[in-house]
Design a protein around this motif. Structure first.
Motif, PDB file in Angstrom:
ATOM      1  N   TRP A 103       0.831  -1.207   0.000  1.00 19.08           N
ATOM      2  CA  TRP A 103       0.000   0.000   0.000  1.00 19.08           C
ATOM      3  C   TRP A 103       0.868   1.261   0.000  1.00 19.08           C
ATOM      4  O   TRP A 103       0.640   2.192  -0.772  1.00 19.08           O
ATOM      5  N   ASN A 104       1.883   1.261   0.854  1.00 21.47           N
ATOM      6  CA  ASN A 104       2.751   2.437   0.939  1.00 21.47           C
ATOM      7  C   ASN A 104       3.542   2.651  -0.350  1.00 21.47           C
ATOM      8  O   ASN A 104       3.894   3.792  -0.695  1.00 21.47           O
ATOM      9  N   HIS A 105       3.830   1.563  -1.055  1.00 20.95           N
ATOM     10  CA  HIS A 105       4.574   1.675  -2.299  1.00 20.95           C
ATOM     11  C   HIS A 105       3.697   2.222  -3.418  1.00 20.95           C
ATOM     12  O   HIS A 105       4.148   3.017  -4.260  1.00 20.95           O
ATOM     13  N   ASP A 106       2.440   1.819  -3.441  1.00 21.12           N
ATOM     14  CA  ASP A 106       1.563   2.134  -4.572  1.00 21.12           C
ATOM     15  C   ASP A 106       0.714   3.379  -4.366  1.00 21.12           C
ATOM     16  O   ASP A 106       0.211   3.950  -5.340  1.00 21.12           O
ATOM     17  N   ARG A 107       0.511   3.808  -3.109  1.00 16.61           N
ATOM     18  CA  ARG A 107      -0.396   4.919  -2.843  1.00 16.61           C
ATOM     19  C   ARG A 107       0.264   5.931  -1.913  1.00 16.61           C
ATOM     20  O   ARG A 107       1.081   5.571  -1.073  1.00 16.61           O
ATOM     21  N   LEU A 108      -0.123   7.173  -2.083  1.00 16.32           N
ATOM     22  CA  LEU A 108       0.468   8.229  -1.282  1.00 16.32           C
ATOM     23  C   LEU A 108      -0.129   8.285   0.123  1.00 16.32           C
ATOM     24  O   LEU A 108       0.570   8.467   1.115  1.00 16.32           O
ATOM     25  N   LEU A 109      -1.455   8.159   0.236  1.00 19.06           N
ATOM     26  CA  LEU A 109      -2.134   8.307   1.513  1.00 19.06           C
ATOM     27  C   LEU A 109      -3.169   7.214   1.692  1.00 19.06           C
ATOM     28  O   LEU A 109      -3.720   6.716   0.703  1.00 19.06           O
ATOM     29  N   ALA A 155      -3.867   0.084  10.460  1.00 20.28           N
ATOM     30  CA  ALA A 155      -4.210   1.497  10.605  1.00 20.28           C
ATOM     31  C   ALA A 155      -3.391   2.324   9.629  1.00 20.28           C
ATOM     32  O   ALA A 155      -2.485   1.822   8.949  1.00 20.28           O
ATOM     33  N   GLY A 156      -3.713   3.584   9.560  1.00 15.82           N
ATOM     34  CA  GLY A 156      -2.981   4.509   8.708  1.00 15.82           C
ATOM     35  C   GLY A 156      -3.200   5.922   9.180  1.00 15.82           C
ATOM     36  O   GLY A 156      -4.081   6.194  10.015  1.00 15.82           O
ATOM     37  N   ASP A 157      -2.396   6.847   8.701  1.00 11.56           N
ATOM     38  CA  ASP A 157      -2.571   8.226   9.127  1.00 11.56           C
ATOM     39  C   ASP A 157      -2.085   9.203   8.064  1.00 11.56           C
ATOM     40  O   ASP A 157      -1.316   8.852   7.168  1.00 11.56           O
ATOM     41  N   VAL A 158      -2.546  10.429   8.199  1.00 13.61           N
ATOM     42  CA  VAL A 158      -2.163  11.541   7.331  1.00 13.61           C
ATOM     43  C   VAL A 158      -1.979  12.761   8.229  1.00 13.61           C
ATOM     44  O   VAL A 158      -2.840  13.053   9.061  1.00 13.61           O
ATOM     45  N   VAL A 168     -11.204  11.263   4.469  1.00 13.69           N
ATOM     46  CA  VAL A 168     -12.291  10.290   4.554  1.00 13.69           C
ATOM     47  C   VAL A 168     -12.267   9.346   3.359  1.00 13.69           C
ATOM     48  O   VAL A 168     -12.383   8.117   3.517  1.00 13.69           O
ATOM     49  N   SER A 169     -12.104   9.883   2.161  1.00 14.43           N
ATOM     50  CA  SER A 169     -12.146   9.025   0.972  1.00 14.43           C
ATOM     51  C   SER A 169     -10.986   8.044   0.938  1.00 14.43           C
ATOM     52  O   SER A 169     -11.165   6.858   0.637  1.00 14.43           O
ATOM     53  N   THR A 170      -9.787   8.510   1.246  1.00 13.31           N
ATOM     54  CA  THR A 170      -8.645   7.592   1.244  1.00 13.31           C
ATOM     55  C   THR A 170      -8.716   6.621   2.415  1.00 13.31           C
ATOM     56  O   THR A 170      -8.309   5.461   2.297  1.00 13.31           O
ATOM     57  N   GLY A 171      -9.249   7.080   3.567  1.00 13.19           N
ATOM     58  CA  GLY A 171      -9.408   6.185   4.702  1.00 13.19           C
ATOM     59  C   GLY A 171     -10.390   5.076   4.423  1.00 13.19           C
ATOM     60  O   GLY A 171     -10.154   3.905   4.766  1.00 13.19           O
ATOM     61  N   VAL A 172     -11.497   5.411   3.772  1.00  5.04           N
ATOM     62  CA  VAL A 172     -12.483   4.393   3.406  1.00  5.04           C
ATOM     63  C   VAL A 172     -11.888   3.409   2.405  1.00  5.04           C
ATOM     64  O   VAL A 172     -12.089   2.186   2.510  1.00  5.04           O
ATOM     65  N   ALA A 173     -11.130   3.924   1.421  1.00  2.00           N
ATOM     66  CA  ALA A 173     -10.496   3.039   0.438  1.00  2.00           C
ATOM     67  C   ALA A 173      -9.535   2.068   1.114  1.00  2.00           C
ATOM     68  O   ALA A 173      -9.476   0.879   0.769  1.00  2.00           O
ATOM     69  N   TYR A 174      -8.797   2.564   2.089  1.00  2.00           N
ATOM     70  CA  TYR A 174      -7.858   1.716   2.822  1.00  2.00           C
ATOM     71  C   TYR A 174      -8.599   0.625   3.593  1.00  2.00           C
ATOM     72  O   TYR A 174      -8.243  -0.565   3.542  1.00  2.00           O
ATOM     73  N   ALA A 175      -9.660   1.007   4.307  1.00  2.00           N
ATOM     74  CA  ALA A 175     -10.412   0.026   5.091  1.00  2.00           C
ATOM     75  C   ALA A 175     -11.069  -1.015   4.193  1.00  2.00           C
ATOM     76  O   ALA A 175     -11.138  -2.204   4.543  1.00  2.00           O
ATOM     77  N   ARG A 176     -11.551  -0.593   3.027  1.00  3.37           N
ATOM     78  CA  ARG A 176     -12.143  -1.554   2.099  1.00  3.37           C
ATOM     79  C   ARG A 176     -11.099  -2.526   1.567  1.00  3.37           C
ATOM     80  O   ARG A 176     -11.388  -3.717   1.371  1.00  3.37           O
ATOM     81  N   ALA A 177      -9.886  -2.040   1.327  1.00  3.40           N
ATOM     82  CA  ALA A 177      -8.820  -2.929   0.867  1.00  3.40           C
ATOM     83  C   ALA A 177      -8.485  -3.971   1.927  1.00  3.40           C
ATOM     84  O   ALA A 177      -8.217  -5.138   1.609  1.00  3.40           O
TER      85      ALA A 177
END
Length: 534
Positions: free
Chosen positions: A474-480, A496-499, A520-529
């Motif tokens: 995830w960290n390699h492919d996405r910024l946040l 978990a993740g943070d910005v 919110v949008s990137t957090g939701v995308a992360y949780a769905r992944a």
């Protein structure tokens, strides 16, 4: 409120001890306090022993930030010194970490400033750190001249301080000097201390005229201008500044250095009773001071207020002093409180002077205690006007930057129609789809918007390697958001993740709305992944 460890995204992959990486992640989940500080210190020492300089740097950078955020500013000196030693041993270590190179320069400045504020750090060590900063940014840099000026002034060497002051003011400002809105206030403090009241007020003009912006201003400038205005006859301006500045500073821990000016103003403006009111309200700060220098000045100014209160027949008033350590709580008469405060100021002044090899601070206390009002009491507005107004502040326009605040953040969420809660620490918590997201303010002035997302799905303990692999991908492919794994005591794995976004220069409501939408949008995308994992 906890703070996370954030490896910069621009660092290349390097070999690190996996146990230290895991320990750093775990340390990030510990609450702020001595346990977390001790763990970061242990990780740094372990990294040194294992020859893992990158983990050592990460741990010490986190340690410095924790000290700055949680108090005990003088304690940053040792980890900064060790950061410097690590980099000096491996000159190319920061080549791929440009953000940390700049961070080290900033921490060097902060370490010198911290040493000025305490006698616990040797003056030679402060000069060594300043010399290291000068080697990195140049001896002619404005911040180097500024710090050499302030160190000389701190020792009472006014001629040397003035020479460096002239070099400082003749040099273009640089980013390493810190907040540009606070620099005029620092200059005014020096000038006022040298007796140049009109020059001090001239130095404050850019702040008071709103030419420069800072979330601490103009209240800091107003507090510094109190005595210069009083001494130059601008008593109405001083009285107005007294109320406005104290309204802001009465509840801010980092504003303790301004309280001595408030107490001295009340004493010299002919209002010792008002000074006693402030002293009674702020006395608990003396047991947990911002630094030793602010404690010295607060105690000395408080002793002056008490002396003038006794002279004006107010010796019957009693002031409650809370208990601390082995000192019991007590209601002290003004004369006794003044004696106690003078003892505190004398002890601290002696420690500073012994460290500095001068008698400057003892002389300052004696000069302050000899001051007396020079005329009739200055008219000041009713004391009740110091209280916070009931009216809510007018919200900024959609395109007008303002300091980040909880009210701004909740207004954005309300406009979105989100459901959320605010805990006692001011952390906003809500759930969006499979993501639990927390919004909080970090930084010394609450200027950093921190969004932390926790995926609702948890993984079994045996899937730790898989969880790390997912986060690395995830960290390699996405910024946040920046992803990481936390292992709960029972063995379950939380992903978990943070910005974090630095908003030191303020944020407009429209801009804050964009940042919240993105979190919110990137957090939701992360949780769905995470939810989609097998």
């Amino acid at each position: 409120m906890t703070a996370e460890f954030h490896p910069p995204t621009d660092r290349p992959a390097v070999h690190r001890d996996p146990g230290l990486a895991s320990a750093l992640t775990d340390a990030a989940e510990l609450p702020d306090g001595e346990t977390r500080l001790a763990e970061l210190d242990r990780i740094a020492a372990r990294a040194d022993a294992l020859g893992d300089p990158h983990s050592g740097l990460d741990a010490r950078f986190a340690l410095v930030e924790a000290y700055l955020r949680g108090g005990g500013r003088w304690r940053i000196v040792e980890p900064v010194r060790r950061l410097l030693a690590t980099v000096d041993r491996s000159p190319g270590l920061l080549d791929a970490r440009p953000g940390d190179a700049e961070l080290l320069r900033r921490h060097l400045r902060q370490a010198v400033e911290a040493a000025i504020g305490t006698p616990r750090i040797g003056l030679a060590q402060a000069h060594a750190l300043l010399d290291a900063l000068a080697r990195r940014i140049g001896e002619d840099a404005a911040v180097v001249a500024q710090l050499r000026c302030r160190l000389a002034d701190h020792r009472g060497d006014e001629p040397t301080a003035r020479r460096w002051y002239d070099r400082w003011t003749a040099t273009d400002p640089d980013p390493a000097a810190g907040c540009p809105g606070c620099l005029p206030v620092r200059r005014a403090e020096l000038l006022a201390g040298w007796g140049d009241d009109r020059a001090a007020l001239d130095a404050l003009r850019p702040v008071l005229d709103a030419v420069v912006e800072c979330s601490d201003q103009p209240e800091g400038a107003l507090a510094v201008g109190l005595l210069p205005w009083l001494r130059t006859g601008a008593t109405a301006r001083a009285a107005s500044a007294h109320l406005r500045a104290y309204r802001r500073h009465r509840g801010e821990r980092r504003a303790m250095p301004y309280l001595a000016a408030q107490l001295r103003f009340c004493a010299l403006a002919g209002h010792p009773e008002r000074g006693l009111d402030i002293l009674a309200e702020q006395l608990p700060r003396l047991d947990h001071p911002y630094d030793d220098l602010s404690a010295l000045e607060f105690a000395a100014a408080g002793a002056l207020v008490c002396a003038l209160a006794v002279e004006s027949g107010r010796d019957g008033r009693r002031v409650h002093r809370p208990g601390h350590a082995d000192r019991p709580a007590a209601d002290l008469d003004v004369a006794t409180l003044g004696t106690d405060l003078l003892a505190v100021a004398t002890r601290l002044a002696g420690s500073f002077d012994a460290r500095n090899g001068t008698g400057h601070h003892a002389g300052r206390i004696a000069a302050w205690l000899a001051e007396r009002p020079t005329g009739d009491p200055v008219p000041v507005p009713a004391w009740e006007s110091v209280a916070e107004p009931d009216d809510e502040p007018v919200p900024p326009a959609a395109d007008e930057p303002a300091p980040l605040s909880l009210a701004q953040l909740t207004a954005v969420l309300d406009a979105r129609g989100d459901v959320y809660a605010v805990d006692a620490g001011g952390v906003v918590v809500g759930r969006w789809d499979d993501a639990v997201i927390q919004f909080s303010q970090l930084g010394r002035q609450g200027e950093v918007l921190h969004a932390r997302v926790v995926a609702a799905r948890r993984l079994a303990a045996g899937r730790l390697a898989e969880a790390y692999e997912f986060c690395n991908a995830w960290n390699h492919d996405r910024l946040l958001p920046k992803a990481y794994v936390h292992e709960l005591p029972g063995g379950e794995l939380v992903l978990a993740g943070d910005v974090s976004t630095d908003l030191a220069y303020g944020v407009a409501p429209t801009q804050l709305g964009i940042l919240v939408d993105a979190a919110v949008s990137t957090g939701v995308a992360y949780a769905r992944a995470v939810a989609a994992l097998p």
